[in-house]
Design a protein around this motif. Structure first.
Motif, mmCIF file in Angstrom:
data_model
loop_
_atom_site.group_PDB
_atom_site.id
_atom_site.type_symbol
_atom_site.label_atom_id
_atom_site.label_comp_id
_atom_site.label_asym_id
_atom_site.label_seq_id
_atom_site.Cartn_x
_atom_site.Cartn_y
_atom_site.Cartn_z
ATOM 1 N N MET A 1 0.838 -1.176 0.000
ATOM 2 C CA MET A 1 0.000 0.000 0.000
ATOM 3 C C MET A 1 0.892 1.251 0.000
ATOM 4 S SD MET A 1 -3.030 0.992 2.618
ATOM 5 C CE MET A 1 -2.221 1.706 4.022
ATOM 6 N N LEU A 2 0.621 2.183 -0.890
ATOM 7 C CA LEU A 2 1.377 3.425 -0.961
ATOM 8 C C LEU A 2 0.821 4.425 0.034
ATOM 9 C CD1 LEU A 2 1.714 3.873 -4.815
ATOM 10 C CD2 LEU A 2 3.451 3.096 -3.212
ATOM 11 N N MET A 3 1.717 5.095 0.714
ATOM 12 C CA MET A 3 1.313 6.110 1.681
ATOM 13 C C MET A 3 1.494 7.484 1.050
ATOM 14 S SD MET A 3 0.560 4.406 4.466
ATOM 15 C CE MET A 3 0.700 5.563 5.807
ATOM 16 N N SER A 4 0.522 8.354 1.219
ATOM 17 C CA SER A 4 0.604 9.712 0.713
ATOM 18 C C SER A 4 1.566 10.532 1.562
ATOM 19 C CB SER A 4 -0.777 10.365 0.742
ATOM 20 O OG SER A 4 -0.678 11.729 0.432
ATOM 21 N N GLN A 5 2.346 11.383 0.924
ATOM 22 C CA GLN A 5 3.277 12.252 1.637
ATOM 23 C C GLN A 5 2.684 13.641 1.822
ATOM 24 O OE1 GLN A 5 5.757 10.643 2.963
ATOM 25 N NE2 GLN A 5 5.121 8.880 1.784
ATOM 26 N N SER A 6 1.427 13.815 1.423
ATOM 27 C CA SER A 6 0.761 15.101 1.520
ATOM 28 C C SER A 6 0.661 15.541 2.977
ATOM 29 C CB SER A 6 -0.631 15.001 0.909
ATOM 30 O OG SER A 6 -1.274 16.247 0.984
ATOM 31 N N GLY A 7 1.113 16.757 3.234
ATOM 32 C CA GLY A 7 1.031 17.311 4.569
ATOM 33 C C GLY A 7 2.165 16.921 5.498
ATOM 34 N N ARG A 8 3.085 16.096 5.040
ATOM 35 C CA ARG A 8 4.217 15.673 5.876
ATOM 36 C C ARG A 8 5.444 16.514 5.555
ATOM 37 N NH1 ARG A 8 5.679 9.539 6.084
ATOM 38 N NH2 ARG A 8 7.202 10.498 7.458
ATOM 39 N N GLU A 9 6.173 16.876 6.611
ATOM 40 C CA GLU A 9 7.418 17.606 6.401
ATOM 41 C C GLU A 9 8.531 16.625 6.035
ATOM 42 O OE1 GLU A 9 10.127 21.145 8.281
ATOM 43 O OE2 GLU A 9 8.602 20.226 9.544
ATOM 44 N N ALA A 10 9.243 16.945 4.979
ATOM 45 C CA ALA A 10 10.362 16.113 4.526
ATOM 46 C C ALA A 10 11.617 16.446 5.326
ATOM 47 C CB ALA A 10 10.632 16.358 3.046
ATOM 48 N N ARG A 11 12.518 15.496 5.436
ATOM 49 C CA ARG A 11 13.860 15.734 5.958
ATOM 50 C C ARG A 11 14.810 15.584 4.789
ATOM 51 N NH1 ARG A 11 15.627 12.092 10.220
ATOM 52 N NH2 ARG A 11 17.529 13.298 9.940
ATOM 53 N N LEU A 12 15.651 16.588 4.597
ATOM 54 C CA LEU A 12 16.529 16.624 3.437
ATOM 55 C C LEU A 12 17.988 16.735 3.853
ATOM 56 C CD1 LEU A 12 14.601 19.266 1.279
ATOM 57 C CD2 LEU A 12 14.256 16.789 1.342
ATOM 58 N N ARG A 13 18.851 16.308 2.969
ATOM 59 C CA ARG A 13 20.293 16.549 3.069
ATOM 60 C C ARG A 13 20.590 17.554 1.969
ATOM 61 N NH1 ARG A 13 24.867 17.031 5.776
ATOM 62 N NH2 ARG A 13 26.661 16.485 4.535
ATOM 63 N N TYR A 14 21.030 18.762 2.350
ATOM 64 C CA TYR A 14 21.272 19.826 1.388
ATOM 65 C C TYR A 14 22.673 19.708 0.825
ATOM 66 C CZ TYR A 14 17.019 21.473 3.480
ATOM 67 O OH TYR A 14 15.737 21.541 3.924
ATOM 68 N N LEU A 15 22.758 19.628 -0.493
ATOM 69 C CA LEU A 15 24.019 19.500 -1.222
ATOM 70 C C LEU A 15 24.281 20.795 -1.978
ATOM 71 C CD1 LEU A 15 23.254 15.922 -2.544
ATOM 72 C CD2 LEU A 15 24.554 16.536 -0.496
ATOM 73 N N ALA A 16 25.431 20.909 -2.621
ATOM 74 C CA ALA A 16 25.818 22.147 -3.299
ATOM 75 C C ALA A 16 24.821 22.595 -4.369
ATOM 76 C CB ALA A 16 27.204 22.004 -3.905
ATOM 77 N N ASN A 17 24.330 21.679 -5.176
ATOM 78 C CA ASN A 17 23.422 22.069 -6.263
ATOM 79 C C ASN A 17 22.101 21.319 -6.246
ATOM 80 O OD1 ASN A 17 25.194 23.945 -7.561
ATOM 81 N ND2 ASN A 17 26.402 22.187 -8.183
ATOM 82 N N SER A 18 21.852 20.599 -5.196
ATOM 83 C CA SER A 18 20.620 19.814 -5.107
ATOM 84 C C SER A 18 20.413 19.399 -3.657
ATOM 85 C CB SER A 18 20.705 18.575 -6.004
ATOM 86 O OG SER A 18 21.726 17.710 -5.541
ATOM 87 N N PHE A 19 19.407 18.600 -3.448
ATOM 88 C CA PHE A 19 19.182 18.047 -2.125
ATOM 89 C C PHE A 19 18.749 16.601 -2.266
ATOM 90 C CE2 PHE A 19 15.357 20.457 -3.325
ATOM 91 C CZ PHE A 19 14.382 19.468 -3.277
ATOM 92 N N ARG A 20 18.954 15.837 -1.211
ATOM 93 C CA ARG A 20 18.573 14.430 -1.187
ATOM 94 C C ARG A 20 17.493 14.258 -0.122
ATOM 95 N NH1 ARG A 20 23.158 10.970 0.700
ATOM 96 N NH2 ARG A 20 24.136 12.165 -0.933
ATOM 97 N N VAL A 21 16.431 13.562 -0.478
ATOM 98 C CA VAL A 21 15.336 13.317 0.465
ATOM 99 C C VAL A 21 15.725 12.157 1.381
ATOM 100 C CG1 VAL A 21 12.907 12.687 0.716
ATOM 101 C CG2 VAL A 21 13.623 14.161 -1.188
ATOM 102 N N LEU A 22 15.784 12.445 2.684
ATOM 103 C CA LEU A 22 16.093 11.424 3.680
ATOM 104 C C LEU A 22 14.810 10.803 4.236
ATOM 105 C CD1 LEU A 22 18.880 13.321 5.646
ATOM 106 C CD2 LEU A 22 19.155 11.652 3.796
ATOM 107 N N VAL A 23 13.813 11.663 4.472
ATOM 108 C CA VAL A 23 12.495 11.225 4.928
ATOM 109 C C VAL A 23 11.477 11.886 4.006
ATOM 110 C CG1 VAL A 23 10.825 11.266 6.812
ATOM 111 C CG2 VAL A 23 13.262 10.998 7.318
ATOM 112 N N PRO A 24 10.687 11.087 3.285
ATOM 113 C CA PRO A 24 9.737 11.652 2.320
ATOM 114 C C PRO A 24 8.711 12.587 2.954
ATOM 115 C CG PRO A 24 9.971 9.288 2.011
ATOM 116 C CD PRO A 24 10.666 9.630 3.295
ATOM 117 N N GLY A 25 8.332 13.586 2.191
ATOM 118 C CA GLY A 25 7.322 14.551 2.577
ATOM 119 C C GLY A 25 7.087 15.477 1.413
ATOM 120 N N ASP A 26 6.217 16.460 1.596
ATOM 121 C CA ASP A 26 5.930 17.365 0.483
ATOM 122 C C ASP A 26 6.400 18.794 0.723
ATOM 123 O OD1 ASP A 26 4.057 18.175 2.356
ATOM 124 O OD2 ASP A 26 2.340 18.002 1.022
#
Length: 66
Positions: A1-26
């Motif tokens: 079952m797929l879980m919606s990420q709507s309304g969830r805060e994401a946790r990101l790793r910020y890189l020089a020209n992009s970011f990587r999603v560590l914990v999914p969210g919107d």
């Protein structure tokens, strides 16, 4: 079952020209203003401080320590 990420805060790793999603969210929360920033609108962040900003103005304020 797929879980919606709507309304969830994401946790990101910020890189020089992009970011990587560590914990999914919107969205992340601006480190200066507390504003919600949808991931598809995120343009400003600090790699050094690992924090997102809602605008260039907030990014500058964080850099200057204001």
């Amino acid at each position: 079952m797929l879980m919606s990420q709507s309304g969830r805060e994401a946790r990101l790793r910020y890189l020089a020209n992009s970011f990587r999603v560590l914990v999914p969210g919107d969205h992340v929360t601006c480190a200066v203003s507390g504003q919600t920033i949808p991931l598809d609108k995120l343009k400003y962040w600090s790699v050094e401080r690992q924090e997102p900003y809602a605008s260039a103005e907030f990014s500058t304020k964080a850099e200057l320590g204001l």
